[in-house]
Design a protein around this motif. Structure first.
Motif, short mmCIF file in Angstrom:
data_model
loop_
_atom_site.label_atom_id
_atom_site.label_comp_id
_atom_site.label_asym_id
_atom_site.label_seq_id
_atom_site.Cartn_x
_atom_site.Cartn_y
_atom_site.Cartn_z
N ALA A 1 0.82 -1.22 0.00
CA ALA A 1 0.00 0.00 0.00
C ALA A 1 0.85 1.27 0.00
N PRO B 1 6.29 3.47 -2.89
CA PRO B 1 6.20 4.64 -3.76
C PRO B 1 6.37 4.26 -5.22
N LEU C 1 3.77 4.60 -7.95
CA LEU C 1 2.99 5.21 -9.03
C LEU C 1 3.39 6.66 -9.19
N GLN C 2 3.95 7.02 -10.29
CA GLN C 2 4.35 8.40 -10.51
C GLN C 2 4.21 8.75 -11.97
N ILE D 1 -6.02 3.17 -11.16
CA ILE D 1 -6.24 4.10 -10.06
C ILE D 1 -7.42 5.01 -10.37
N PRO D 2 -8.13 5.46 -9.33
CA PRO D 2 -9.23 6.39 -9.56
C PRO D 2 -8.72 7.71 -10.13
N GLY E 1 -6.44 10.16 -8.06
CA GLY E 1 -5.02 9.88 -7.94
C GLY E 1 -4.25 10.44 -9.12
N VAL F 1 -4.00 14.42 -9.02
CA VAL F 1 -2.97 14.94 -8.12
C VAL F 1 -1.63 15.02 -8.85
N MET F 2 -1.37 13.96 -9.64
CA MET F 2 -0.09 13.94 -10.33
C MET F 2 -0.06 14.92 -11.50
N LYS G 1 0.80 18.22 -10.18
CA LYS G 1 2.24 18.34 -9.96
C LYS G 1 2.97 18.68 -11.25
N ALA H 1 -4.90 4.30 -2.97
CA ALA H 1 -4.90 5.52 -3.79
C ALA H 1 -4.62 6.75 -2.93
N VAL H 2 -5.18 6.79 -1.73
CA VAL H 2 -4.93 7.94 -0.86
C VAL H 2 -3.45 8.00 -0.50
N ILE H 3 -2.87 6.84 -0.16
CA ILE H 3 -1.45 6.82 0.20
C ILE H 3 -0.60 7.26 -0.99
N GLN H 4 -0.97 6.79 -2.18
CA GLN H 4 -0.19 7.16 -3.37
C GLN H 4 -0.31 8.66 -3.65
N GLN H 5 -1.48 9.23 -3.38
CA GLN H 5 -1.62 10.68 -3.53
C GLN H 5 -0.64 11.40 -2.61
N LEU I 1 2.17 10.23 -1.45
CA LEU I 1 3.55 10.01 -1.90
C LEU I 1 3.88 10.83 -3.14
N ALA I 2 2.84 11.18 -3.91
CA ALA I 2 3.09 11.94 -5.13
C ALA I 2 3.52 13.37 -4.82
N THR I 3 3.34 13.79 -3.59
CA THR I 3 3.65 15.19 -3.28
C THR I 3 4.91 15.32 -2.41
N LEU I 4 5.76 14.30 -2.39
CA LEU I 4 6.99 14.39 -1.60
C LEU I 4 8.02 15.28 -2.30
N ARG J 1 11.49 11.73 -1.27
CA ARG J 1 11.19 10.58 -2.12
C ARG J 1 12.37 9.64 -2.19
N TYR K 1 12.67 7.78 1.15
CA TYR K 1 11.55 6.86 1.37
C TYR K 1 11.64 5.66 0.43
N LEU L 1 5.81 9.65 6.89
CA LEU L 1 4.71 8.88 7.48
C LEU L 1 3.63 9.82 8.04
#
Lengths: 404, 197
Positions: free
Chosen positions: A71, A74, A76-77, A377-378, A381, A384-385, A388, B127-131, B133-136, B141, B144, B176
């Motif tokens: 979960a 890291p 997915l980017q 992914i929804p 997600g 957000v990217m 960025k 998906a929430v966790i990945q969101q 992580l996308a902003t590190l 990054r 981690y 975290l």
């Protein structure tokens, strides 16, 4: 105001099925609300023993544990080219398509779940995500007699019996099992995927077809005569069964035809794109643009593996060497591949996969993308990217408005 | 993998705090029978029970840097468990609301599409966790990733990047905390007051 005794009564009555209908409503509508959460937790905790007699560890739980570990990997980017430090390749791609298939069954629960959340949650990023889940497996099969069969939620088994063939569903794929002698007159079926759906099927000759979203294929229930001909719209990947005596022809509307002997190739021919692209992985195909559509330039071209025939209205057919096979086939492998893609190309993919409409408030910003990500992914997600990557937008219902 | 009895609880927690997946597997084996027992006292259908169990462990994992500070681990785990049970019961409100007592009793409150819903729940959290992580930042990054993808502990990361061990630990704790903030805003976890335990 609920007190501890009421809460304990409701929790225990719920577990023992001893609540009246009215009490159950109280449990649901009052005990399980945010203002009573701490009371629920306090009372529930008091009902739990610290050291009860326990069953041994259940070895069947290990898959659940392994999901916990993935979960927060890291993986997915996506990133714009102006931000090379953020470039990352997904290492969870192996889950991508499988997970999308799993979501297939999940979606019918979405409505219920959204209803359940009403009034109890703020509109968080995940709330948007619930509204725009990723696409999944599914299609509509239109039989010769006009009957429509929705294949999204059917179990394995026989779907229909048509002249000379049983139409069967196996593991989410449609196939034709010949049951009788070849008929004189085949019937034609059409498989259509709406936005947000993909589908795989096997044609009566054994040819495998993967249909991307917002696409369709029309094919006979049995191939008879001198050629095997199908009509498509949108995007499809073919693994054509070899039969040198019976060429396989793919026609795209009245615009283009691809003639093959036995081969693996992808056709991307969405009517709202400027260019139709045929990309060859194996074998040999000939691509012909039909003359009555005022194409300029070459009207046909033969391509070899690794090449791509690009057909546009301005330039006719152009053969490109060193086609990017990974990028072309990403959709079939459950990935978005945005390497070198323009914002417009990225948005067209999102429109088809999330069933949204993209509007540019003031022209299309000139942004080039890089990177890949899994398609399961929804939308939230992904957004957000994109943010960025310096893409600014707002959501209005199903419309994604891109701001300058 | 049997529990290695050489690790007492405290040492095990220190290893989990360093992101050691094998240590967390031992922790999982050690604690999941009790957590399952608790969840069985509060949630009826099997699939919601499994979801709640998984979410409890996701929450523990996202709080891993704090685990060694927890004074009363049993009480803390109880709080996490009751919260996730509450969350999963509340998720199913609409389903309960449709049922009369007779149908509810007959059905035992199953999820309508249990297997699928389980994956959906997990995908939402992922998906929430990945969101998050996308902003590190790039350095967050990098650190981690070395922790989660290459399985390095903070000493190893510090040596590799020529940074101080304290800086590496602080960075991972910050990541975290960032993940927890996202989960909190999405209603997947709630704030745990450490001092109370």
């Amino acid at each position: 105001m609920m007190n501890k005794e009421d809460m304990a009564y409701l929790i225990q009555g719920y577990m023992q099925n001893t609540l009246s209908d009215a009490e159950r409503q109280t449990f649901i509508n009052e005990a399980l609300t945010e203002e009573n959460r701490e009371l629920y937790q306090e009372v529930a905790a008091s009902l739990l023993e610290d050291s009860p007699d326990l069953a041994p560890f259940d070895e069947k739980l290990w898959p659940l544990f392994h999901q916990v570990l993935i979960a927060d990997k890291p993986s997915l980017q996506i990133a714009s080219k102006t931000n090379p430090a953020a470039r990352r390749l997904p290492s969870i791609r192996k889950w991508g398509w499988a997970a999308a298939v799993v979501l297939l069954a999940a979606s019918s629960f979405l409505l219920l779940k959204r209803f359940a959340n009403d009034g109890t949650q703020n509109r968080s990023p995940s709330a948007i995500a619930q509204d725009f889940p990723p696409g999944r497996n599914g299609a509509v099969l239109t039989l010769a007699n006009g009957r429509n069969i929705v294949l999204d939620s059917l179990e394995n088994g026989m779907v229909a019996h048509q002249s000379g063939a049983d139409v069967v569903l196996k593991n989410g794929e449609l196939a034709y099992d010949k049951t009788a002698a070849t008929p004189d007159e085949p019937e034609f079926n059409t498989m259509t995927t709406p936005k947000g759906r993909q589908y795989q099927l096997t044609l009566p000759d054994g040819t495998k077809v993967w249909l991307n979203s917002a696409s369709s294929i029309r094919f006979p229930t049995a191939f008879i005569g001198k050629e095997r001909r199908v009509d498509i719209h949108g995007e499809a990947y073919f693994e054509v069964a070899k039969n040198a005596g019976m060429p396989f022809r793919v026609r795209v509307g009245d615009d283009m035809e691809i003639e093959v002997l036995g081969t693996h190739f992808n056709v991307n021919a969405y009517e709202n794109e400027n260019t139709y692209r045929t990309t060859l992985l194996e074998g040999r195909v000939k691509v012909t643009a039909f003359p009555d559509n005022s194409y300029r330039g070459a009207a046909s071209g033969v391509i070899a593996p690794g090449q791509q025939a690009a057909m546009s209205r301005n330039a006719g057919i152009t053969v490109l060497n060193n086609a990017d096979i990974n990028k072309t086939m990403a959709w079939k492998n459950g990935l978005f591949n945005f390497e070198g893609a323009t914002l417009e190309e990225v948005m067209k993919q999102l429109e088809r996969w999330y069933d949204i409409e993209v509007i540019y408030e003031n022209g299309i910003p000139d942004i080039a993308f890089d990177g890949k990500m899994t398609k399961d992914i929804p939308l939230a997600g992904l957004l957000v990217m994109l943010e960025k990557s310096k893409v600014h937008f707002r959501l209005e219902g199903r419309k994604l408005v891109v701001l300058p | 993998m049997p529990i290695n009895q050489n690790y007492n609880d405290k040492e095990l927690l220190l290893l989990v705090a360093e992101g050691d997946e094998h240590a967390f597997a031992r922790f999982f084996r050690q604690w999941s029978p009790l957590l399952q027992h608790w969840i069985h006292r509060l949630v009826k259908d099997d699939n919601s029970r499994l979801e709640a169990l998984q979410d409890v462990f996701i929450q523990i994992w996202t709080y891993r840097d704090k685990l060694p500070e927890v004074a009363n681990l049993t009480a803390w785990l109880k709080t996490v468990t009751t919260h996730q049970c509450f969350r999963h019961l509340a998720r199913q409100k609409a389903w309960y609301a449709q049922m009369t007592s007779q149908t509810a009793e007959a059905a035992g409150y199953p999820s309508p599409e249990p297997g699928a819903e389980h994956h959906l729940n997990f995908k939402e959290i992922q998906a929430v966790i990945q969101q998050a992580l996308a902003t590190l930042t790039p350095q967050q990054r990098q650190i981690y990733r070395l922790s989660r993808e290459e399985g390095l502990n903070s000493d190893q990361i510090a040596r590799k990047l020529n940074l101080s061990r304290g800086h590496v630990r602080n960075t991972i704790s910050a990541v975290l905390a960032h993940i927890r903030t996202y989960l909190l805003q999405a209603g997947k976890i709630f704030w745990l007051a450490w001092i109370l335990f």
